[in-house]
Design a protein around this motif. Sequence first.
Motif, short mmCIF file in Angstrom:
data_model
loop_
_atom_site.label_atom_id
_atom_site.label_comp_id
_atom_site.label_asym_id
_atom_site.label_seq_id
_atom_site.Cartn_x
_atom_site.Cartn_y
_atom_site.Cartn_z
N GLU A 61 0.83 -1.20 0.00
CA GLU A 61 0.00 0.00 0.00
C GLU A 61 0.87 1.26 0.00
OE1 GLU A 61 -3.36 -0.05 -0.36
OE2 GLU A 61 -3.06 -2.20 -0.63
N VAL A 62 2.01 1.19 0.69
CA VAL A 62 2.96 2.31 0.64
C VAL A 62 3.42 2.54 -0.80
CG1 VAL A 62 5.25 3.11 1.34
CG2 VAL A 62 3.76 2.01 3.02
N GLN A 63 3.68 1.44 -1.50
CA GLN A 63 4.12 1.58 -2.89
C GLN A 63 3.06 2.26 -3.75
OE1 GLN A 63 7.31 0.72 -4.34
NE2 GLN A 63 6.31 2.16 -5.71
N LYS A 64 1.81 2.01 -3.46
CA LYS A 64 0.74 2.68 -4.21
C LYS A 64 0.80 4.20 -4.00
CE LYS A 64 -2.39 -1.30 -4.13
NZ LYS A 64 -3.67 -1.84 -3.60
N LEU A 65 1.13 4.62 -2.79
CA LEU A 65 1.30 6.05 -2.53
C LEU A 65 2.49 6.59 -3.31
CD1 LEU A 65 0.72 6.16 1.34
CD2 LEU A 65 -0.88 6.89 -0.45
N LEU A 66 3.57 5.85 -3.32
CA LEU A 66 4.78 6.30 -4.02
C LEU A 66 4.58 6.32 -5.53
CD1 LEU A 66 7.40 4.39 -1.86
CD2 LEU A 66 7.07 6.87 -1.92
N ASP A 67 3.65 5.52 -6.02
CA ASP A 67 3.34 5.50 -7.45
C ASP A 67 2.46 6.67 -7.89
OD1 ASP A 67 4.77 3.18 -7.97
OD2 ASP A 67 3.04 1.86 -7.67
N SER A 68 1.91 7.39 -6.93
CA SER A 68 0.95 8.45 -7.24
C SER A 68 1.63 9.63 -7.93
CB SER A 68 0.28 8.94 -5.96
OG SER A 68 -0.56 10.05 -6.22
N LYS A 69 0.87 10.31 -8.78
CA LYS A 69 1.35 11.54 -9.41
C LYS A 69 1.24 12.73 -8.47
CE LYS A 69 0.26 10.08 -14.13
NZ LYS A 69 -0.50 10.39 -15.37
N VAL A 70 0.56 12.53 -7.34
CA VAL A 70 0.35 13.62 -6.37
C VAL A 70 1.52 13.67 -5.40
CG1 VAL A 70 -1.13 14.50 -4.52
CG2 VAL A 70 -2.15 13.50 -6.59
N HIS A 71 2.11 14.83 -5.28
CA HIS A 71 3.31 15.02 -4.46
C HIS A 71 3.08 14.60 -3.01
CE1 HIS A 71 7.16 17.21 -3.71
NE2 HIS A 71 6.65 17.32 -2.50
N GLU A 72 2.00 15.06 -2.42
CA GLU A 72 1.75 14.76 -1.00
C GLU A 72 1.52 13.28 -0.76
OE1 GLU A 72 0.25 19.05 -1.54
OE2 GLU A 72 0.29 17.19 -2.70
N HIS A 73 1.00 12.56 -1.74
CA HIS A 73 0.85 11.11 -1.60
C HIS A 73 2.23 10.45 -1.53
CE1 HIS A 73 -3.31 11.30 -3.82
NE2 HIS A 73 -3.31 11.95 -2.66
N ARG A 74 3.13 10.87 -2.43
CA ARG A 74 4.47 10.30 -2.42
C ARG A 74 5.22 10.67 -1.14
NH1 ARG A 74 4.34 12.77 -7.20
NH2 ARG A 74 6.26 13.95 -6.90
N ALA A 76 3.86 11.22 1.76
CA ALA A 76 3.31 10.39 2.83
C ALA A 76 3.90 8.98 2.79
CB ALA A 76 1.79 10.34 2.72
N GLY A 77 3.98 8.41 1.60
CA GLY A 77 4.56 7.07 1.48
C GLY A 77 5.99 7.03 1.98
N ALA A 78 6.77 8.03 1.60
CA ALA A 78 8.18 8.06 2.01
C ALA A 78 8.32 8.29 3.51
CB ALA A 78 8.92 9.14 1.23
N ILE A 79 7.49 9.16 4.08
CA ILE A 79 7.56 9.40 5.53
C ILE A 79 7.15 8.16 6.30
CG2 ILE A 79 6.52 10.68 7.43
CD1 ILE A 79 6.45 13.14 5.63
N ILE A 80 6.12 7.47 5.84
CA ILE A 80 5.71 6.22 6.50
C ILE A 80 6.87 5.23 6.52
CG2 ILE A 80 4.24 4.17 6.25
CD1 ILE A 80 2.00 6.13 5.33
N LEU A 81 7.64 5.18 5.45
CA LEU A 81 8.81 4.30 5.43
C LEU A 81 9.84 4.71 6.48
CD1 LEU A 81 9.46 3.58 1.64
CD2 LEU A 81 8.40 2.08 3.34
N THR A 82 10.00 6.01 6.72
CA THR A 82 10.95 6.44 7.76
C THR A 82 10.49 5.98 9.13
OG1 THR A 82 10.00 8.64 8.23
CG2 THR A 82 11.57 8.48 6.40
#
Length: 245
Positions: A61-74, A76-82
């Motif tokens: 599901e994190v990867q789906k955020l990182l795949d998004s064209k929306v900056h804030e989605h990406r 969020a995905g990267a911060i969740i990984l941290t």
Amino acid sequence: MTSQDVILALKERASAERAATSARFFKTDKGQYGEGDKFIGVNMPDTRAVCKKYKDLPKLEVQKLLDSKVHEHRMAGAIILTYQFAKADAAEREKIYQLYMKNVYAGRINNWDLVDVTTPRIVGAYLIDKPRDVLTMLAKSQNLWQRRVAILATFAFINRGESADAIAIAKILLHDKHDLIHKAVGWMLREMGKRVDEKTLTSFLDTHAQQMPRTMLRYSIERLSSKQKSHYMNIKPNKVTMVVE
């Protein structure tokens, strides 16, 4: 718990006015470094609040955020990984690092805030007790964001009192043509002088100030004395470095 839950939570905090401001600030027009990036207008405190709520989001599901064209989605995905990396064991950290780097190479960690907020906490933290050859490769990349990842990863080492990697990557990037690299290298050199040893910084400057782009030099000397600043800024550059906006 899915990526859609995160997306809806971010949407509730979005602002059209802030989205327009962010699009300008992060240079999203044609030919600019953030060309084509999409913003919905969520500020960083709100983004972090959402990420903390969904910090256990499955990696698919994190990867789906990182795949998004929306900056804030990406973001969020990267911060969740941290957040996940910080509490993970060694085996899980390896998986998170590999996932993050896959997205670096795929061009999804593709603006300076995405790099700056997350790279030291994942790439730098992972490499603390490992070989760091990957940073040299990234620093020599044609991709702007990979080069920024290389220098920002050294922040984790600087915070541990280590300067060798920051110096090595700074030397590779000394003649980089992009202003965002000038700023990042100058920032890390400044932090090295503050957190590790000012003499290490001034030794680097004594050798390289003449070659450094002015922005890089200005950032690096911000915490030095007025006398030192004047000395280094009065050194005549021996090469004009083109700035790429």
